[in-house]
Design an enzyme around this catalytic site. Structure first.
Site, PDB file in Angstrom:
ATOM      1  CG  LEU A   1     -10.454   7.222  24.113  1.00 48.52           C
ATOM      2  CD1 LEU A   1      -9.027   6.922  23.874  1.00 48.52           C
ATOM      3  CD2 LEU A   1     -11.376   6.271  23.859  1.00 48.52           C
TER       4      LEU A   1
ATOM      5  CG  ASP B   1      -1.049  -0.262  31.366  1.00 46.80           C
ATOM      6  OD1 ASP B   1      -1.547  -1.186  31.405  1.00 46.80           O
ATOM      7  OD2 ASP B   1      -0.460   0.712  32.264  1.00 46.80           O
ATOM      8  CG  LEU B   2      -5.403   0.967  24.001  1.00 45.20           C
ATOM      9  CD1 LEU B   2      -4.457   0.924  22.842  1.00 45.20           C
ATOM     10  CD2 LEU B   2      -6.568  -0.028  23.624  1.00 45.20           C
ATOM     11  CG  ASP B   3      -5.830   5.050  23.696  1.00 40.66           C
ATOM     12  OD1 ASP B   3      -4.939   5.266  22.917  1.00 40.66           O
ATOM     13  OD2 ASP B   3      -6.837   4.474  23.273  1.00 40.66           O
ATOM     14  CD  GLU B   4      -5.470   3.203  31.321  1.00 36.82           C
ATOM     15  OE1 GLU B   4      -4.684   3.007  32.192  1.00 36.82           O
ATOM     16  OE2 GLU B   4      -6.534   2.779  30.880  1.00 36.82           O
TER      17      GLU B   4
END
Length: 302
Positions: free
Chosen positions: A214, A244-247
């Site tokens: 990602l 915050d998606l995947d952050e």
């Protein structure tokens, strides 16, 4: 919702290695004398320091982080007086925050999973082998596929379908099950996006695992896409979940080298191996209070 009945789980035993041991996590603005203050309080209460790790990101006015493990006979009875002394010394005098926890009491973790079972089964196996100091009161999945395997570990399995854009009904049931029953949640390849409302209401840390391509190769079939691109590394990232998606803050990462001769299936297999290892380390470190969050990054005393 369907519930698969499990055989009675084995009772959680207090580890001999952590009997009478506690972890003390301290963080805040750096200042002269913090380490001495911590050791002085522990010494006054006849505690024996087993390990002490500390880090300052800038000794001239930066942030300070410390993890101390200590042993103290009669720990449970001594905790109230110890907290009072730490409040006086660390909070009032230095303006620091701290957490103090009896390490012989394992954290309770709920595991969420979907159809991919490699991370889920790895955690359950490590737990059964005594490698993860946690208790697992439940496994929750949006598919019934792993029910029998979870049942074989003596852990309750809950099937809660989550379909369509509106996940509110499923998340309401999730919250009902989790309320006051867990200390953190692990997403072991749970292929659903959690809403900001759920993340706020669940009130405990959530640990996630995903491949480390990602933001490249987003969506389905990332390893096939990676093969087409000719990648030379595959890896995994474990992090805390935020809106915050995947952050969210990263806990652990790892990679392995691959070559032109590896097929997409090879990449998928090797990626699964890395995911298992990375997630198990992240869960272990969180369970042992080795991870301190600071904004969007972490200090890990591994």
């Amino acid at each position: 919702m369907t519930v698969t009945q499990a055989a009675p789980a084995a009772p959680v035993r207090k580890s001999k290695s952590t009997a009478h041991q506690a972890s003390l996590i301290v963080q805040g603005a750096d200042a002269t004398g913090i380490v001495a203050a911590v050791t002085a309080v522990l010494g006054e209460h006849k505690a024996n320091i087993v390990s002490l790790d500390q880090y300052s990101d800038n000794p001239q006015g930066g942030a300070f982080f410390q993890r101390t493990v200590f042993s103290l006979d009669g720990l449970q009875a001594a905790l109230p007086d110890l907290r009072s002394a730490l409040d006086e010394k660390l909070v009032k005098q230095y303006g620091l925050t701290y957490t103090l926890r009896d390490l012989s009491v394992p954290k309770r973790v709920a595991i969420f999973a979907s159809k991919s079972d490699h991370c889920l089964l790895d955690l359950l196996w490590r737990h059964r082998q005594g490698q993860l100091p946690v208790s697992i009161p439940m496994v929750i999945s949006n598919h019934p596929d792993v029910a029998e395997e979870v049942r074989s570990f003596g852990i309750p399995f809950f099937h809660i379908p989550s379909m369509g854009a509106d996940k509110s009904a499923a998340e309401t049931e999730h919250l009902r099950l989790l309320k006051d029953n867990v200390d953190f949640v692990v997403l072991a390849r749970y292929m659903q996006i959690l809403s900001g409302d759920f993340i706020e209401k669940v009130g405990v840390p959530i640990v996630n695992i995903h491949h480390s391509f990602l933001p490249a190769f987003i969506g389905a079939g990332p390893y096939a896409k990676a093969k087409e691109r000719g990648v030379k590394l595959v890896g995994a990232t474990a992090h805390y979940v935020t809106e915050d998606l995947d952050e969210g803050p990263i806990i652990e990462q790892d990679v392995v080298r691959v070559s032109h001769s590896d097929t997409a299936a090879d990449l998928t297999r090797r990626g699964a191996d890395v995911e298992r290892a990375v997630l198990s380390r992240a869960v272990l470190w969180h369970a042992e209070d080795r991870v301190i969050r600071d904004g969007n990054h972490t200090i890990v005393f591994a």
